[in-house]
Write an enzyme that holds these catalytic residues in place. Structure first.
Site, PDB file in Angstrom:
ATOM      1  N   ARG A  38       2.716   8.958  -4.310  1.00 47.63           N
ATOM      2  CA  ARG A  38       1.355   8.597  -4.262  1.00 47.63           C
ATOM      3  C   ARG A  38       1.327   6.897  -4.583  1.00 47.63           C
ATOM      4  O   ARG A  38       1.896   6.580  -5.644  1.00 47.63           O
ATOM      5  CB  ARG A  38       0.235   9.109  -4.627  1.00 47.63           C
ATOM      6  CG  ARG A  38       0.371  10.709  -4.114  1.00 47.63           C
ATOM      7  CD  ARG A  38      -0.154  10.757  -2.688  1.00 47.63           C
ATOM      8  NE  ARG A  38      -0.460  12.168  -2.342  1.00 47.63           N
ATOM      9  CZ  ARG A  38       0.309  12.798  -1.574  1.00 47.63           C
ATOM     10  NH1 ARG A  38       1.708  12.396  -1.234  1.00 47.63           N
ATOM     11  NH2 ARG A  38       0.160  13.959  -1.255  1.00 47.63           N
ATOM     12  N   THR A  39       0.419   6.162  -3.904  1.00 46.47           N
ATOM     13  CA  THR A  39       0.381   4.733  -4.710  1.00 46.47           C
ATOM     14  C   THR A  39      -0.824   5.196  -5.860  1.00 46.47           C
ATOM     15  O   THR A  39      -1.950   5.280  -5.713  1.00 46.47           O
ATOM     16  CB  THR A  39      -0.380   3.760  -3.705  1.00 46.47           C
ATOM     17  OG1 THR A  39       0.392   3.787  -2.515  1.00 46.47           O
ATOM     18  CG2 THR A  39      -0.499   2.464  -4.276  1.00 46.47           C
ATOM     19  N   LEU A  40       0.078   4.957  -7.097  1.00 47.34           N
ATOM     20  CA  LEU A  40      -1.008   5.328  -8.378  1.00 47.34           C
ATOM     21  C   LEU A  40      -1.477   4.026  -8.715  1.00 47.34           C
ATOM     22  O   LEU A  40      -2.736   4.156  -9.280  1.00 47.34           O
ATOM     23  CB  LEU A  40      -0.058   5.870  -9.470  1.00 47.34           C
ATOM     24  CG  LEU A  40       1.069   6.896  -8.973  1.00 47.34           C
ATOM     25  CD1 LEU A  40       1.666   7.462 -10.377  1.00 47.34           C
ATOM     26  CD2 LEU A  40      -0.309   8.060  -8.739  1.00 47.34           C
ATOM     27  N   SER A  41      -1.109   2.896  -8.300  1.00 42.86           N
ATOM     28  CA  SER A  41      -2.026   1.871  -8.529  1.00 42.86           C
ATOM     29  C   SER A  41      -1.447   0.470  -7.580  1.00 42.86           C
ATOM     30  O   SER A  41      -0.181   0.643  -7.311  1.00 42.86           O
ATOM     31  CB  SER A  41      -1.456   1.185 -10.061  1.00 42.86           C
ATOM     32  OG  SER A  41      -0.293   0.990 -10.388  1.00 42.86           O
ATOM     33  N   TRP A  92      -5.678   1.103  -0.949  1.00 40.85           N
ATOM     34  CA  TRP A  92      -6.260   0.655  -2.019  1.00 40.85           C
ATOM     35  C   TRP A  92      -6.988  -0.730  -1.441  1.00 40.85           C
ATOM     36  O   TRP A  92      -6.426  -1.918  -1.700  1.00 40.85           O
ATOM     37  CB  TRP A  92      -5.378   0.332  -3.179  1.00 40.85           C
ATOM     38  CG  TRP A  92      -5.095   1.572  -3.864  1.00 40.85           C
ATOM     39  CD1 TRP A  92      -4.373   2.787  -3.503  1.00 40.85           C
ATOM     40  CD2 TRP A  92      -5.529   1.671  -5.311  1.00 40.85           C
ATOM     41  NE1 TRP A  92      -4.321   3.535  -4.446  1.00 40.85           N
ATOM     42  CE2 TRP A  92      -4.957   3.269  -5.565  1.00 40.85           C
ATOM     43  CE3 TRP A  92      -6.283   1.025  -6.270  1.00 40.85           C
ATOM     44  CZ2 TRP A  92      -5.329   3.689  -6.705  1.00 40.85           C
ATOM     45  CZ3 TRP A  92      -6.444   1.657  -7.480  1.00 40.85           C
ATOM     46  CH2 TRP A  92      -5.873   3.000  -7.706  1.00 40.85           C
TER      47      TRP A  92
END
Length: 239
Positions: free
Chosen positions: A16-19, A123
């Site tokens: 997952r894209t955590l940031s 995001w």
């Protein structure tokens, strides 16, 4: 634990894209007399480093729509791949109809909310504008799927610094020249106050006749104000 073949499945290997890594800052959008204008600078920040200075963050989609994005650049590229497939599929019907900005906005709202529910969000905050059948349209959707329409929209820092200016000075009957001046005024405020902004921007225009995206250019700035000369004077704990 030893992996048991066939028990965990392909989801086990997904990340997952955590940031976000490389991000763009504010996008502004306003309606004016003949259509919709959007403005965004061309900076791409790697953390707090202005690493890239030639990132186009407003793109045409189909015949009637512009999409601008702040946030993660790679996720915006993924969104554009989704939209390219959508437009291609729509064109294959060959029915003399085409998707307008409202349909694109609805589609992106479902995409963003769907990805949020998978705990794998894109995001980005998106601005969607366009003109179809003489009707101007401007809307936005966030990475959580929160969406609305308005006569002027700003993402990122612009939502705090540019929106008050737009509320005070914007009119739907503005001429093209006045609308550009208003956007440049807002972008100048953001340049002074947002550390992620750079002095290289594009203004995109969409009307019934089509899309025009300006060449990159810079705004005239003045840094001689006394507050800029010694900004930490009197601040406790400063060097």
């Amino acid at each position: 634990m030893e992996r048991i073949e066939g028990m965990l499945g392909p989801e086990d290997n997904k990340s997952r894209t955590l940031s976000p890594y490389v991000t763009g800052t504010s996008v502004l959008g306003i309606k004016y007399r003949d259509g919709v204008l959007m403005a965004a600078d061309m900076g791409g920040s790697y953390g707090s480093t202005l690493r890239y200075k030639n990132v186009e963050r407003v793109k045409p989609v189909g015949k009637h729509t512009l999409v601008g994005a702040s946030g993660e650049i790679s996720d915006f590229q993924e969104i554009m791949r989704y939209l390219d497939e959508l437009i291609l599929y729509d064109n294959m019907w060959d029915d003399d109809n085409s998707l307008g900005p409202k349909e694109i906005h609805n589609y992106l709202t479902r995409v963003m909310y769907n990805r949020r529910n998978k705990f794998d969000p894109l995001w980005n905050s998106l601005v969607i504008g366009g003109v179809k059948n003489g009707k101007k349209y401007l809307g936005t959707v966030t990475m959580l799927g929160v969406h609305f329409e308005d006569d002027h929209i700003a993402t990122g820092f612009g939502n705090h610094l540019a929106r008050p200016i737009l509320r005070a000075e914007h009119s739907n009957d503005m001429s093209f020249e006045d609308a550009v001046k208003l956007l440049e005024k807002c972008m100048l405020v953001l340049l002074y106050r947002d550390r992620s902004a750079i002095n290289k921007l594009q203004i995109s225009n969409i009307t019934e006749e089509g899309v025009t995206i300006s060449q990159p250019y810079s705004l005239k700035t003045f840094w001689g104000l006394s507050a800029f000369k010694d900004p930490t004077k009197g601040a406790q704990g400063s060097w």
